[in-house]
Design an enzyme around this catalytic site. Structure first.
Site, PDB file in Angstrom:
ATOM      1  N   GLN A  20       0.810  -1.219   0.000  1.00 38.83           N
ATOM      2  CA  GLN A  20       0.000   0.000   0.000  1.00 38.83           C
ATOM      3  C   GLN A  20       0.846   1.272   0.000  1.00 38.83           C
ATOM      4  OE1 GLN A  20      -2.397   1.177   3.538  1.00 38.83           O
ATOM      5  NE2 GLN A  20      -4.167   0.831   2.226  1.00 38.83           N
ATOM      6  N   LYS A  30     -13.741   8.333  10.984  1.00 35.35           N
ATOM      7  CA  LYS A  30     -13.526   8.914   9.649  1.00 35.35           C
ATOM      8  C   LYS A  30     -14.553   8.470   8.622  1.00 35.35           C
ATOM      9  CE  LYS A  30     -10.047   5.487   8.187  1.00 35.35           C
ATOM     10  NZ  LYS A  30      -8.621   5.320   7.842  1.00 35.35           N
ATOM     11  N   GLN A  36      -3.293 -14.277  18.808  1.00 34.70           N
ATOM     12  CA  GLN A  36      -3.485 -13.007  18.110  1.00 34.70           C
ATOM     13  C   GLN A  36      -4.867 -12.989  17.457  1.00 34.70           C
ATOM     14  OE1 GLN A  36      -1.536 -10.628  14.374  1.00 34.70           O
ATOM     15  NE2 GLN A  36      -0.096 -11.369  15.918  1.00 34.70           N
ATOM     16  N   GLU A  50      -0.127   9.621  17.092  1.00 35.78           N
ATOM     17  CA  GLU A  50      -1.441   9.786  17.705  1.00 35.78           C
ATOM     18  C   GLU A  50      -1.835   8.570  18.525  1.00 35.78           C
ATOM     19  OE1 GLU A  50      -6.196  10.220  16.571  1.00 35.78           O
ATOM     20  OE2 GLU A  50      -4.699  10.334  14.988  1.00 35.78           O
ATOM     21  N   GLY A  64      -1.376  -0.264  12.986  1.00 34.65           N
ATOM     22  CA  GLY A  64      -0.707  -0.109  11.705  1.00 34.65           C
ATOM     23  C   GLY A  64      -0.729   1.358  11.328  1.00 34.65           C
ATOM     24  N   PRO A 104      -7.569  -2.961  16.678  1.00 38.96           N
ATOM     25  CA  PRO A 104      -8.218  -2.357  17.846  1.00 38.96           C
ATOM     26  C   PRO A 104      -9.094  -1.163  17.505  1.00 38.96           C
ATOM     27  CG  PRO A 104      -5.910  -1.731  17.762  1.00 38.96           C
ATOM     28  CD  PRO A 104      -6.096  -2.791  16.714  1.00 38.96           C
ATOM     29  N   ARG A 148      -8.942   2.148   4.329  1.00 41.68           N
ATOM     30  CA  ARG A 148      -9.005   0.703   4.245  1.00 41.68           C
ATOM     31  C   ARG A 148     -10.206   0.237   3.423  1.00 41.68           C
ATOM     32  NH1 ARG A 148      -6.447  -2.743   7.698  1.00 41.68           N
ATOM     33  NH2 ARG A 148      -4.818  -1.175   7.519  1.00 41.68           N
ATOM     34  N   ASP A 158       5.173  -6.731  14.612  1.00 41.21           N
ATOM     35  CA  ASP A 158       4.475  -7.940  14.172  1.00 41.21           C
ATOM     36  C   ASP A 158       4.308  -7.940  12.660  1.00 41.21           C
ATOM     37  OD1 ASP A 158       2.599 -10.339  14.924  1.00 41.21           O
ATOM     38  OD2 ASP A 158       1.463  -9.137  13.483  1.00 41.21           O
ATOM     39  N   TYR A 178       2.225 -11.554   4.217  1.00 45.63           N
ATOM     40  CA  TYR A 178       1.930 -10.149   3.968  1.00 45.63           C
ATOM     41  C   TYR A 178       2.724  -9.670   2.747  1.00 45.63           C
ATOM     42  CZ  TYR A 178      -0.031  -9.975   8.750  1.00 45.63           C
ATOM     43  OH  TYR A 178      -0.759 -10.193   9.884  1.00 45.63           O
TER      44      TYR A 178
END
Length: 333
Positions: free
Chosen positions: A27, A215, A176, A292, A283, A206, A227, A49, A54
């Protein structure tokens, strides 16, 4: 940054971990990914992680290059194995053959001699659990991993895996799962079992794929670059993009303001109130997102605020423990 033990193990990890699913190697460009990792390190994050699947291995490679030169003993690097990494019949699953090939490939990409935690990315119904756990034990005993964990296993699967791990003298210390104020399916069965066995949760999503940041607005198109507009993550976020969910997320804004937090910080802080959570994985596609979200570390939410969150979100929260098994692969091929 606050730190916690990973389950009942002696290893201490940052309670906010950095994960690179979707973003690194696909991305965002590598220089941006490196800037995000630098921001994570600067913010006190020591736990990273990733997974071999990926971006077809590129995420591990990007992470390895970005962490090169850092003091290895000061980092906790996690990766995972299960999903396809090639076209062959044995390029997936938790067979001994795939695990042994995958750990070596992950170490090469990560440019390290070992990972701190090696995780079964899903439960493999096509391989005997005894074979899987024996292979993981050999990975640990060879020094290629310090601890083992699982991801999105049911309580029954966790219990069976833990029993074999004890027999084999290897520390199975973590699970996880997906966990957020909107997705609480682990609370009824997985968390009590994990607490009993000394297993900690290293939770992903989370902020519910960004929905809990506020958003996504009712009646508006998803923001560009979010996303929901990325085909690799849109399936995960779609379940939360309902009008009733978006409306109730907006009702959390006064509570976040009252606590002096952004909505994203409130969401991460909420996850960290659960004593069985060892870390929340965040992420980022921009370094400022890390700055933030890390501010949620150490935040204590009072009972009144937690109660108000419960009242607001109760009608739209997913709690069904069966969702863990429902979302797991039934067959490898």
């Amino acid at each position: 940054m606050e730190f916690r033990h990973l389950g009942r193990s002696g290893m201490i990890i940052s309670e906010i971990a950095y994960g690179n699913w979707i973003t690194h190697g696909s991305q965002i460009e590598e220089d941006t990914a490196a800037a995000c990792i630098r921001a994570a390190l600067d913010a006190g994050i020591t736990t990273f992680d990733t997974a071999d699947v990926y971006a077809e291995g590129r995420a591990e490679a990007v992470l390895g290059r970005a962490l090169r030169g850092e003091r290895r003993e000061g980092l906790e690097i996690f990766t995972k194995v299960y999903f396809p990494t090639g076209p062959g019949r044995n390029d997936l699953g938790l067979s001994r053959k795939h695990i042994m090939a995958s750990i070596d490939a992950s170490l090469r990409r990560l440019q390290t001699d070992y990972v701190d935690l090696y995780q079964a990315h899903r439960y493999d119904t096509a391989t005997p659990l005894e074979e899987t756990m024996a292979a993981f034990a050999d990975v640990v005993h060879s020094g290629k991993a310090h601890y083992i964990g699982v991801s999105e296993w049911t309580a029954e699967q966790i219990r069976a895996g833990h029993a074999l791990a004890r027999e084999l003298h290897v520390p199975l210390v973590s699970n996880q799962p997906q966990y957020s104020a909107l997705w609480r399916v682990i609370e009824e069965e997985v968390v009590p079992t994990s607490e009993e066995l000394g297993i900690g949760q290293v939770v992903f999503s989370p902020i519910a794929q960004g929905v809990l940041t506020g958003k996504y607005q009712l009646g508006a198109a998803p923001p560009a670059g979010s996303r929901a507009t990325d085909e690799r993550g849109s399936g995960f976020v779609a379940r939360f993009l309902r009008d009733d969910v978006l409306e109730r997320v907006q009702q959390l804004k006064p509570l976040a303001d009252q606590a002096g937090l952004s909505l994203a910080q409130l969401a991460v802080a909420w996850v960290l109130q659960n004593g069985n959570v060892s870390a929340a994985i965040i992420g980022a596609s921009r370094p400022e997102q890390i700055t933030e979200n890390v501010a949620a570390s150490g935040v204590k939410l009072d009972a009144e605020l937690l109660g108000r969150m419960e009242e607001i979100l109760a009608p739209v929260v997913e709690r069904n423990p069966g969702k863990t098994a429902e979302n797991a692969p039934k067959l490898r091929g």
